[in-house]
Scaffold this motif. Structure first.
Motif, PDB file in Angstrom:
ATOM      1  N   THR A  34      -6.988  21.900 -17.973  1.00  0.00           N
ATOM      2  CA  THR A  34      -7.004  20.652 -18.735  1.00  0.00           C
ATOM      3  C   THR A  34      -5.925  19.711 -18.218  1.00  0.00           C
ATOM      4  O   THR A  34      -6.138  18.505 -18.110  1.00  0.00           O
ATOM      5  CB  THR A  34      -6.782  20.933 -20.239  1.00  0.00           C
ATOM      6  OG1 THR A  34      -7.854  21.757 -20.704  1.00  0.00           O
ATOM      7  CG2 THR A  34      -6.758  19.656 -21.053  1.00  0.00           C
ATOM      8  N   MET A  35      -4.761  20.247 -17.881  1.00  0.00           N
ATOM      9  CA  MET A  35      -3.634  19.435 -17.403  1.00  0.00           C
ATOM     10  C   MET A  35      -3.903  18.814 -16.033  1.00  0.00           C
ATOM     11  O   MET A  35      -3.359  17.769 -15.714  1.00  0.00           O
ATOM     12  CB  MET A  35      -2.366  20.292 -17.324  1.00  0.00           C
ATOM     13  CG  MET A  35      -1.869  20.797 -18.652  1.00  0.00           C
ATOM     14  SD  MET A  35      -1.054  19.527 -19.634  1.00  0.00           S
ATOM     15  CE  MET A  35       0.499  19.362 -18.765  1.00  0.00           C
ATOM     16  N   THR A  36      -4.739  19.482 -15.236  1.00  0.00           N
ATOM     17  CA  THR A  36      -4.934  19.030 -13.844  1.00  0.00           C
ATOM     18  C   THR A  36      -6.333  18.485 -13.555  1.00  0.00           C
ATOM     19  O   THR A  36      -6.627  18.150 -12.412  1.00  0.00           O
ATOM     20  CB  THR A  36      -4.630  20.188 -12.866  1.00  0.00           C
ATOM     21  OG1 THR A  36      -5.470  21.301 -13.194  1.00  0.00           O
ATOM     22  CG2 THR A  36      -3.167  20.604 -12.938  1.00  0.00           C
ATOM     23  N   ASN A  45      -4.953  12.597 -14.050  1.00  0.00           N
ATOM     24  CA  ASN A  45      -4.968  13.721 -14.989  1.00  0.00           C
ATOM     25  C   ASN A  45      -3.640  13.734 -15.752  1.00  0.00           C
ATOM     26  O   ASN A  45      -2.742  12.923 -15.477  1.00  0.00           O
ATOM     27  CB  ASN A  45      -5.260  15.047 -14.268  1.00  0.00           C
ATOM     28  CG  ASN A  45      -4.230  15.389 -13.213  1.00  0.00           C
ATOM     29  OD1 ASN A  45      -3.022  15.259 -13.419  1.00  0.00           O
ATOM     30  ND2 ASN A  45      -4.697  15.846 -12.051  1.00  0.00           N
ATOM     31  N   ILE A  46      -3.484  14.652 -16.689  1.00  0.00           N
ATOM     32  CA  ILE A  46      -2.277  14.694 -17.530  1.00  0.00           C
ATOM     33  C   ILE A  46      -1.026  14.957 -16.695  1.00  0.00           C
ATOM     34  O   ILE A  46       0.009  14.316 -16.897  1.00  0.00           O
ATOM     35  CB  ILE A  46      -2.432  15.739 -18.650  1.00  0.00           C
ATOM     36  CG1 ILE A  46      -3.542  15.308 -19.621  1.00  0.00           C
ATOM     37  CG2 ILE A  46      -1.110  15.941 -19.404  1.00  0.00           C
ATOM     38  CD1 ILE A  46      -3.941  16.348 -20.654  1.00  0.00           C
ATOM     39  N   ALA A  47      -1.105  15.873 -15.758  1.00  0.00           N
ATOM     40  CA  ALA A  47       0.058  16.166 -14.907  1.00  0.00           C
ATOM     41  C   ALA A  47       0.479  14.929 -14.118  1.00  0.00           C
ATOM     42  O   ALA A  47       1.677  14.674 -13.930  1.00  0.00           O
ATOM     43  CB  ALA A  47      -0.259  17.324 -13.967  1.00  0.00           C
ATOM     44  N   GLN A  48      -0.478  14.145 -13.659  1.00  0.00           N
ATOM     45  CA  GLN A  48      -0.159  12.925 -12.925  1.00  0.00           C
ATOM     46  C   GLN A  48       0.496  11.875 -13.826  1.00  0.00           C
ATOM     47  O   GLN A  48       1.434  11.192 -13.411  1.00  0.00           O
ATOM     48  CB  GLN A  48      -1.424  12.339 -12.281  1.00  0.00           C
ATOM     49  CG  GLN A  48      -1.918  13.162 -11.106  1.00  0.00           C
ATOM     50  CD  GLN A  48      -3.243  12.649 -10.575  1.00  0.00           C
ATOM     51  OE1 GLN A  48      -4.217  12.510 -11.319  1.00  0.00           O
ATOM     52  NE2 GLN A  48      -3.279  12.357  -9.285  1.00  0.00           N
ATOM     53  N   VAL A  49       0.021  11.765 -15.058  1.00  0.00           N
ATOM     54  CA  VAL A  49       0.648  10.836 -16.008  1.00  0.00           C
ATOM     55  C   VAL A  49       2.102  11.251 -16.235  1.00  0.00           C
ATOM     56  O   VAL A  49       3.013  10.414 -16.229  1.00  0.00           O
ATOM     57  CB  VAL A  49      -0.127  10.784 -17.345  1.00  0.00           C
ATOM     58  CG1 VAL A  49       0.624   9.929 -18.366  1.00  0.00           C
ATOM     59  CG2 VAL A  49      -1.535  10.245 -17.137  1.00  0.00           C
ATOM     60  N   ILE A 177      -1.016   7.646 -25.261  1.00  0.00           N
ATOM     61  CA  ILE A 177      -2.378   7.305 -25.704  1.00  0.00           C
ATOM     62  C   ILE A 177      -3.351   7.663 -24.584  1.00  0.00           C
ATOM     63  O   ILE A 177      -4.415   8.238 -24.823  1.00  0.00           O
ATOM     64  CB  ILE A 177      -2.474   5.819 -26.097  1.00  0.00           C
ATOM     65  CG1 ILE A 177      -1.710   5.589 -27.400  1.00  0.00           C
ATOM     66  CG2 ILE A 177      -3.934   5.384 -26.235  1.00  0.00           C
ATOM     67  CD1 ILE A 177      -1.553   4.136 -27.790  1.00  0.00           C
ATOM     68  N   GLN A 178      -2.963   7.362 -23.348  1.00  0.00           N
ATOM     69  CA  GLN A 178      -3.783   7.728 -22.191  1.00  0.00           C
ATOM     70  C   GLN A 178      -3.967   9.246 -22.136  1.00  0.00           C
ATOM     71  O   GLN A 178      -5.083   9.738 -21.922  1.00  0.00           O
ATOM     72  CB  GLN A 178      -3.114   7.219 -20.903  1.00  0.00           C
ATOM     73  CG  GLN A 178      -3.861   7.571 -19.639  1.00  0.00           C
ATOM     74  CD  GLN A 178      -3.089   7.167 -18.379  1.00  0.00           C
ATOM     75  OE1 GLN A 178      -1.919   6.786 -18.431  1.00  0.00           O
ATOM     76  NE2 GLN A 178      -3.763   7.260 -17.243  1.00  0.00           N
ATOM     77  N   ILE A 179      -2.894  10.001 -22.347  1.00  0.00           N
ATOM     78  CA  ILE A 179      -2.978  11.469 -22.337  1.00  0.00           C
ATOM     79  C   ILE A 179      -3.939  11.956 -23.420  1.00  0.00           C
ATOM     80  O   ILE A 179      -4.752  12.858 -23.186  1.00  0.00           O
ATOM     81  CB  ILE A 179      -1.579  12.100 -22.492  1.00  0.00           C
ATOM     82  CG1 ILE A 179      -0.797  11.952 -21.180  1.00  0.00           C
ATOM     83  CG2 ILE A 179      -1.662  13.567 -22.910  1.00  0.00           C
ATOM     84  CD1 ILE A 179       0.666  12.362 -21.257  1.00  0.00           C
ATOM     85  N   ILE A 182      -7.423  11.513 -22.266  1.00  0.00           N
ATOM     86  CA  ILE A 182      -7.771  12.529 -21.264  1.00  0.00           C
ATOM     87  C   ILE A 182      -8.102  13.845 -21.971  1.00  0.00           C
ATOM     88  O   ILE A 182      -9.094  14.503 -21.647  1.00  0.00           O
ATOM     89  CB  ILE A 182      -6.619  12.727 -20.249  1.00  0.00           C
ATOM     90  CG1 ILE A 182      -6.376  11.449 -19.445  1.00  0.00           C
ATOM     91  CG2 ILE A 182      -6.930  13.900 -19.316  1.00  0.00           C
ATOM     92  CD1 ILE A 182      -5.072  11.462 -18.647  1.00  0.00           C
ATOM     93  N   ARG A 183      -7.279  14.213 -22.939  1.00  0.00           N
ATOM     94  CA  ARG A 183      -7.522  15.458 -23.687  1.00  0.00           C
ATOM     95  C   ARG A 183      -8.877  15.430 -24.376  1.00  0.00           C
ATOM     96  O   ARG A 183      -9.605  16.422 -24.384  1.00  0.00           O
ATOM     97  CB  ARG A 183      -6.426  15.675 -24.734  1.00  0.00           C
ATOM     98  CG  ARG A 183      -5.108  16.117 -24.154  1.00  0.00           C
ATOM     99  CD  ARG A 183      -4.104  16.401 -25.228  1.00  0.00           C
ATOM    100  NE  ARG A 183      -4.569  17.507 -26.054  1.00  0.00           N
ATOM    101  CZ  ARG A 183      -3.959  17.912 -27.150  1.00  0.00           C
ATOM    102  NH1 ARG A 183      -2.886  17.303 -27.579  1.00  0.00           N
ATOM    103  NH2 ARG A 183      -4.427  18.935 -27.835  1.00  0.00           N
ATOM    104  N   GLN A 184      -9.211  14.314 -24.978  1.00  0.00           N
ATOM    105  CA  GLN A 184     -10.478  14.195 -25.698  1.00  0.00           C
ATOM    106  C   GLN A 184     -11.680  14.235 -24.752  1.00  0.00           C
ATOM    107  O   GLN A 184     -12.757  14.653 -25.151  1.00  0.00           O
ATOM    108  CB  GLN A 184     -10.498  12.913 -26.531  1.00  0.00           C
ATOM    109  CG  GLN A 184      -9.555  12.975 -27.707  1.00  0.00           C
ATOM    110  CD  GLN A 184      -9.431  11.649 -28.434  1.00  0.00           C
ATOM    111  OE1 GLN A 184     -10.100  10.679 -28.127  1.00  0.00           O
ATOM    112  NE2 GLN A 184      -8.546  11.608 -29.412  1.00  0.00           N
TER     113      GLN A 184
END
Length: 194
Positions: A34-36, A45-49, A177-179, A182-184
């Motif tokens: 999920t993070m990548t 992705n979340i790791a990049q944010v 908010i962006q993260i 992405i999660r959703q």
């Protein structure tokens, strides 16, 4: 913008930062997939944010600490935001309904790598947030209007300390908010991140 009580501003920023820390803490439970996983080829992705946020943390935390050393300007009861600080903060600040206003491109020097290590990025992010919490506490004895912090855009452009904190927090709120988006968007099966 009108003047604000310095202590009220800093207390509100600390409260906002604690919310960011709680949101980041929840990311520890996410699977590495999920993070990548990029929601689409052109989106981070979340790791990049987190890597992007770490770039700004490295710059601003270091710049604030440098200005704190040897700076003995007495704290004032009120802080009057500057026009440039207001502009940058308004550009970043999420709307009251938690939506993101105008989309912006990150400067080249703040672009994340294609596949950063998610666990490392999250750990570094958490360390920066706790460090920032301490700086906001120290700032209660500093002059938020006199101390100037060079921006990451150029050392020639600086913001008042109070505006730097306001902009920085708005930037983090925007990206969390962006993260959340992405999660959703992630619907893949769960595997542990540890």
């Amino acid at each position: 913008m009108r003047s604000i009580k310095s202590i009220t501003l800093l207390n509100n920023l600390q409260s906002d930062l604690r919310q960011i820390i709680l949101q980041a803490k929840r990311l520890e439970q996410l699977p590495v997939t999920t993070m990548t996983r990029n929601p689409s080829p052109e989106k981070w992705n979340i790791a990049q944010v987190l890597e992007h946020l770490n770039f700004y943390s490295r710059h601003y935390i270091h710049a604030v600490e440098q200005q704190f050393h040897g700076n003995e300007y007495e704290a004032t009861e009120y802080f009057k935001p500057g026009w440039l600080g207001n502009y940058f903060t308004a550009l970043m600040k999420p709307r009251p309904d938690n939506s993101i206003g105008k989309k912006m491109k990150a400067p080249k020097n703040a672009l994340p790598s294609t596949q950063p290590n998610a666990a490392e990025m999250l750990q570094e992010f958490m360390e920066h947030q706790h460090h920032l919490l301490n700086l906001l506490q120290i700032a209660k004895s500093k002059n938020l209007g006199t101390i100037r912090i060079p921006t990451s855009i150029s050392k020639l452009i600086s913001l008042k300390l109070g505006d730097t904190f306001r902009f920085f927090m708005a930037h983090e709120q925007r990206h969390f908010i962006q993260i959340e988006h992405i999660r959703q968007s992630d619907t893949q099966p769960v595997t542990s991140m540890a």
